[in-house]
Design a protein around this motif. Sequence first.
Motif, mmCIF file in Angstrom:
data_model
loop_
_atom_site.group_PDB
_atom_site.id
_atom_site.type_symbol
_atom_site.label_atom_id
_atom_site.label_comp_id
_atom_site.label_asym_id
_atom_site.label_seq_id
_atom_site.Cartn_x
_atom_site.Cartn_y
_atom_site.Cartn_z
ATOM 1 N N ALA A 173 0.837 -1.205 0.000
ATOM 2 C CA ALA A 173 0.000 0.000 0.000
ATOM 3 C C ALA A 173 0.866 1.247 0.000
ATOM 4 C CB ALA A 173 -0.912 -0.001 1.223
ATOM 5 N N ARG A 174 1.936 1.188 0.733
ATOM 6 C CA ARG A 174 2.833 2.333 0.817
ATOM 7 C C ARG A 174 3.458 2.607 -0.551
ATOM 8 N NH1 ARG A 174 7.407 2.919 5.485
ATOM 9 N NH2 ARG A 174 7.873 5.092 5.090
ATOM 10 N N LEU A 175 3.877 1.525 -1.224
ATOM 11 C CA LEU A 175 4.471 1.678 -2.561
ATOM 12 C C LEU A 175 3.455 2.223 -3.554
ATOM 13 C CD1 LEU A 175 6.449 -1.696 -2.618
ATOM 14 C CD2 LEU A 175 7.469 0.592 -2.716
ATOM 15 N N LEU A 176 2.181 1.909 -3.314
ATOM 16 C CA LEU A 176 1.130 2.396 -4.217
ATOM 17 C C LEU A 176 0.611 3.771 -3.795
ATOM 18 C CD1 LEU A 176 -0.883 -0.952 -4.694
ATOM 19 C CD2 LEU A 176 0.707 0.111 -6.302
ATOM 20 N N GLY A 177 1.250 4.329 -2.780
ATOM 21 C CA GLY A 177 0.900 5.689 -2.338
ATOM 22 C C GLY A 177 -0.383 5.763 -1.539
#
Length: 337
Positions: A173-177
């Motif tokens: 989720a973090r990588l997907l912003g």
Amino acid sequence: MNGLELFPGPVLGIETSCDETSAAWLEGSSVRTNIVSSQVELHKRWGGVVPEAAARAHVEAIVPVLAEALGEHRPEAVAVTNRPGLIGALSVGVSAAKALALAWDVPWIGVHHLEGHILSPFLGEAKPLPFPHLCLVASGGHTELVWVAGLGDYRIIAETLDDAAGEALDKGARLLGMGYPGGKAVQDAALGGDPDRYRLPRGVAKDPTKFSFSGLKTAVMRLVEREGARLRVADAAASLQAAVVDSLTDKAMAALDETGSGAFTLVGGVAANLRLRERLAQECARRGARFKVPDLSFCTDNAAMIALAGSARLALGERSGWELDCFANAPLPGLGG
Ligand code: KG4
Ligand code: ZN
């Protein structure tokens, strides 16, 4: 053995192992109150839990949360998470539990956080779950298939080689912003997304005793780099969710077939995932196995499950003493071979 023997009087539960301050009181398996104060807003800016900040936030929240959970009631026993977790965070709950047990002169007990999750499907149940059964624990820190033969009689059937399922969702989720914590954000973003657009890895397919999620994080990272501005976030979220749900479901059902268990439970924060609940319910139904998952509020960290696990231990005559300590890591009590 069938069902769970519980402490005869009302039990107060306290949970402060990570980033939720929670207090609950239970009568039998009935949840009278379950108050949860989340620190999500506090930790959001760092994209994860900061231990020192978590401990201080527990200090601020613990008394108001206890007051709200208790009202005018005075339980006859206290149960508190003392392991595993962040030491500073656990210490706040354990200190509060000791103080209350001393002031009220009631028995009290330290509880293993995972035993709380494992027993959480019994919360509020009129019809007791049968022992033995197979349990999938999927949270931010754990991914394990546990054979639950009875209270304190556990065997790990499968575990993760690296990241936990919730951790994979949080990192993805973090990588997907999408911010923190990621599980719910991924679920929401995945609605309407195409889970087949991006093919993401399902971990170690060949070994039924091992989950692996670190390759998934790397694959999401590569996907984000490769697609750049073209990336369809809903499709990426749906693909990520599908990869986690598939890995968990495949190993869980292989274990269900192997053990021939007639009942299956899904617990931990990731058990709040609607797609995972749906998939496992379908697969269990196909095999004629009973499927039980706690209400959403008892999947993520809560004190009601700690009160229940403590109540079951107290009913066996177990008690903690004033020397009880907190532990960052601890095996499940009663792990068999
Ligand atoms: O059990 P829990 O509250 O804390 C631990 O003991 O780790 O689990 C937290 C984890 C986080 O990784 C969070 O992203 C995940 O549970 N989670 C979800 C959902 N809600 C929380 N994962 C998938 N779908 C959800 N709806
Ligand atoms: Zn947990």
